[in-house]
Design a protein around this motif. Sequence first.
Motif, PDB file in Angstrom:
ATOM      1  N   SER A  17      -1.249  45.713  -2.790  1.00  0.00           N
ATOM      2  CA  SER A  17      -1.070  44.435  -3.494  1.00  0.00           C
ATOM      3  C   SER A  17       0.326  44.357  -4.103  1.00  0.00           C
ATOM      4  CB  SER A  17      -2.133  44.281  -4.580  1.00  0.00           C
ATOM      5  OG  SER A  17      -3.413  44.143  -4.029  1.00  0.00           O
ATOM      6  N   ALA A  18       0.823  45.492  -4.593  1.00  0.00           N
ATOM      7  CA  ALA A  18       2.173  45.529  -5.144  1.00  0.00           C
ATOM      8  C   ALA A  18       3.209  45.190  -4.078  1.00  0.00           C
ATOM      9  CB  ALA A  18       2.469  46.903  -5.750  1.00  0.00           C
ATOM     10  N   VAL A  19       2.936  45.577  -2.837  1.00  0.00           N
ATOM     11  CA  VAL A  19       3.851  45.229  -1.742  1.00  0.00           C
ATOM     12  C   VAL A  19       3.965  43.710  -1.614  1.00  0.00           C
ATOM     13  CG1 VAL A  19       4.141  45.255   0.765  1.00  0.00           C
ATOM     14  CG2 VAL A  19       3.554  47.365  -0.445  1.00  0.00           C
ATOM     15  N   GLU A  20       2.835  43.005  -1.660  1.00  0.00           N
ATOM     16  CA  GLU A  20       2.870  41.544  -1.545  1.00  0.00           C
ATOM     17  C   GLU A  20       3.598  40.925  -2.733  1.00  0.00           C
ATOM     18  OE1 GLU A  20      -0.802  39.692  -0.594  1.00  0.00           O
ATOM     19  OE2 GLU A  20      -1.419  41.234   0.818  1.00  0.00           O
ATOM     20  N   TRP A  21       3.330  41.455  -3.933  1.00  0.00           N
ATOM     21  CA  TRP A  21       4.030  40.947  -5.124  1.00  0.00           C
ATOM     22  C   TRP A  21       5.530  41.189  -4.996  1.00  0.00           C
ATOM     23  CZ3 TRP A  21       7.243  42.325  -9.076  1.00  0.00           C
ATOM     24  CH2 TRP A  21       7.274  41.499 -10.203  1.00  0.00           C
ATOM     25  N   ALA A  22       5.902  42.400  -4.572  1.00  0.00           N
ATOM     26  CA  ALA A  22       7.322  42.731  -4.416  1.00  0.00           C
ATOM     27  C   ALA A  22       7.976  41.867  -3.349  1.00  0.00           C
ATOM     28  CB  ALA A  22       7.479  44.215  -4.058  1.00  0.00           C
ATOM     29  N   ALA A  23       7.229  41.556  -2.290  1.00  0.00           N
ATOM     30  CA  ALA A  23       7.770  40.678  -1.244  1.00  0.00           C
ATOM     31  C   ALA A  23       8.063  39.297  -1.817  1.00  0.00           C
ATOM     32  CB  ALA A  23       6.785  40.575  -0.081  1.00  0.00           C
ATOM     33  N   GLY A  24       7.134  38.763  -2.612  1.00  0.00           N
ATOM     34  CA  GLY A  24       7.373  37.475  -3.254  1.00  0.00           C
ATOM     35  C   GLY A  24       8.556  37.529  -4.197  1.00  0.00           C
ATOM     36  N   LEU A  63       2.684  52.589   5.893  1.00  0.00           N
ATOM     37  CA  LEU A  63       3.901  51.773   5.938  1.00  0.00           C
ATOM     38  C   LEU A  63       3.732  50.587   6.880  1.00  0.00           C
ATOM     39  CD1 LEU A  63       6.812  54.384   5.952  1.00  0.00           C
ATOM     40  CD2 LEU A  63       6.331  52.689   4.187  1.00  0.00           C
ATOM     41  N   ARG A  64       3.126  50.817   8.029  1.00  0.00           N
ATOM     42  CA  ARG A  64       2.938  49.711   8.979  1.00  0.00           C
ATOM     43  C   ARG A  64       2.080  48.609   8.361  1.00  0.00           C
ATOM     44  NH1 ARG A  64       2.584  54.019  12.769  1.00  0.00           N
ATOM     45  NH2 ARG A  64       0.300  54.017  12.637  1.00  0.00           N
ATOM     46  N   GLU A  65       1.019  48.994   7.658  1.00  0.00           N
ATOM     47  CA  GLU A  65       0.162  48.007   7.028  1.00  0.00           C
ATOM     48  C   GLU A  65       0.905  47.273   5.913  1.00  0.00           C
ATOM     49  OE1 GLU A  65      -3.031  45.644   5.775  1.00  0.00           O
ATOM     50  OE2 GLU A  65      -2.465  46.591   7.668  1.00  0.00           O
ATOM     51  N   ALA A  66       1.719  48.001   5.159  1.00  0.00           N
ATOM     52  CA  ALA A  66       2.478  47.377   4.077  1.00  0.00           C
ATOM     53  C   ALA A  66       3.466  46.344   4.633  1.00  0.00           C
ATOM     54  CB  ALA A  66       3.222  48.439   3.274  1.00  0.00           C
ATOM     55  N   VAL A  67       4.180  46.718   5.693  1.00  0.00           N
ATOM     56  CA  VAL A  67       5.141  45.794   6.300  1.00  0.00           C
ATOM     57  C   VAL A  67       4.412  44.591   6.901  1.00  0.00           C
ATOM     58  CG1 VAL A  67       6.815  45.529   8.166  1.00  0.00           C
ATOM     59  CG2 VAL A  67       6.859  47.585   6.729  1.00  0.00           C
ATOM     60  N   ARG A  68       3.262  44.832   7.535  1.00  0.00           N
ATOM     61  CA  ARG A  68       2.488  43.733   8.116  1.00  0.00           C
ATOM     62  C   ARG A  68       2.106  42.721   7.036  1.00  0.00           C
ATOM     63  NH1 ARG A  68      -2.160  41.598   8.361  1.00  0.00           N
ATOM     64  NH2 ARG A  68      -3.078  43.100   6.905  1.00  0.00           N
ATOM     65  N   ARG A  69       1.655  43.220   5.890  1.00  0.00           N
ATOM     66  CA  ARG A  69       1.254  42.325   4.800  1.00  0.00           C
ATOM     67  C   ARG A  69       2.438  41.510   4.279  1.00  0.00           C
ATOM     68  NH1 ARG A  69      -3.399  44.260   0.769  1.00  0.00           N
ATOM     69  NH2 ARG A  69      -4.836  45.244   2.256  1.00  0.00           N
ATOM     70  N   GLU A  71       5.291  40.739   5.806  1.00  0.00           N
ATOM     71  CA  GLU A  71       5.798  39.780   6.793  1.00  0.00           C
ATOM     72  C   GLU A  71       4.806  38.651   7.045  1.00  0.00           C
ATOM     73  OE1 GLU A  71       8.770  42.707   9.348  1.00  0.00           O
ATOM     74  OE2 GLU A  71       6.740  42.336  10.081  1.00  0.00           O
ATOM     75  N   ALA A  72       3.501  38.959   6.940  1.00  0.00           N
ATOM     76  CA  ALA A  72       2.503  37.895   7.122  1.00  0.00           C
ATOM     77  C   ALA A  72       2.556  36.905   5.980  1.00  0.00           C
ATOM     78  CB  ALA A  72       1.109  38.509   7.229  1.00  0.00           C
ATOM     79  N   GLY A  76       9.969  35.948   7.984  1.00  0.00           N
ATOM     80  CA  GLY A  76      11.422  35.869   7.897  1.00  0.00           C
ATOM     81  C   GLY A  76      12.030  36.757   6.826  1.00  0.00           C
ATOM     82  N   LEU A  77      11.188  37.354   5.972  1.00  0.00           N
ATOM     83  CA  LEU A  77      11.706  38.255   4.945  1.00  0.00           C
ATOM     84  C   LEU A  77      12.298  39.501   5.601  1.00  0.00           C
ATOM     85  CD1 LEU A  77      11.978  39.202   1.969  1.00  0.00           C
ATOM     86  CD2 LEU A  77       9.646  40.108   2.163  1.00  0.00           C
ATOM     87  N   ASP A  78      13.453  39.931   5.112  1.00  0.00           N
ATOM     88  CA  ASP A  78      14.101  41.154   5.592  1.00  0.00           C
ATOM     89  C   ASP A  78      13.381  42.350   4.975  1.00  0.00           C
ATOM     90  OD1 ASP A  78      15.762  43.168   6.417  1.00  0.00           O
ATOM     91  OD2 ASP A  78      17.530  42.485   5.306  1.00  0.00           O
ATOM     92  N   VAL A  79      12.606  43.077   5.801  1.00  0.00           N
ATOM     93  CA  VAL A  79      11.800  44.199   5.314  1.00  0.00           C
ATOM     94  C   VAL A  79      12.225  45.479   6.020  1.00  0.00           C
ATOM     95  CG1 VAL A  79       9.474  45.113   4.962  1.00  0.00           C
ATOM     96  CG2 VAL A  79       9.838  42.632   4.986  1.00  0.00           C
ATOM     97  N   ALA A  80      12.466  46.519   5.242  1.00  0.00           N
ATOM     98  CA  ALA A  80      12.768  47.841   5.791  1.00  0.00           C
ATOM     99  C   ALA A  80      11.725  48.813   5.288  1.00  0.00           C
ATOM    100  CB  ALA A  80      14.161  48.287   5.365  1.00  0.00           C
TER     101      ALA A  80
END
Length: 288
Positions: A17-24, A63-69, A71-72, A76-80
Amino acid sequence: MARSVTVGVDGSPESLSAVEWAAGEAVVRRQALRVLHVWSAAPSPHASPHTADSRRDWGRSVLREAVRRAEARFPGLDVAAEQQPGSAAEVLLGAAREADLLVLGSRGLGAVAGFLVGSVALSVVAAAPCPVALVRADSPVPDGSDPRDVVLGVDLGHGTDALFAYAFEAARARDCGLTVVHAYPVPAPYGIAPGESLAATTPDLFAERYERLLDALRPWQGKNPDIDVRPVAEPGHAAPVVLDAARGASLCVIGRRIRAHGPGPHLGAVDHGVMHHAACPVVVVPHA
């Protein structure tokens, strides 16, 4: 390396969930997102030769699941994504030296109780050179349209520039207002009649503290005239005053003093009180 929002992920629901918050947060800040997983390469006495490989492979799937979340939620977000071996606290602190913001997931204990902050998160918050955000699994993802205020708790007896800079930037990124809270102690001799507020019994002290708060805010409001700022001076202990103001906030910002002397990094009672009991995400900003 370009500075970014960095989030540590360990596969727990809170960290995902923190990944999604951080993405936002990366989107509203117009920065890239770096997702980091730390795995322990040190074998236990009873581990099989394949244990380390299994841990590393599991981390890659995390990591794959975190990146998938990420980007979904934000196409267009730049994710590494990056995986590193070592101690979680040490690796995260190293990542914090290259980040503008480090985000960690924290287990929620309910709307009233707030956070359960683990030992790794506490050690990282206490020593990180950049702001650190603690995010619960139920925290709304920032998208720039949340009307709720950012709340800043500030101690006017110490440096405030880093705190004001972060809080005003956060309010601007969210297109919301900023509530700035200053709590001050009341001298013991003052008596309080039943039903009377502390502020009412100490009008001169309140006026002095409120004016100090306005003076500290004035140059920042001059640079940010479009941000609606609500100054609040309240008598009492800082943690309860800040927590009360942060009810219903989109974000709570507090400070951690950088110690030039003494036994090393630490968190004060106010930091602990707010981190453990806030119902919204908390950002701890290091300052002089």
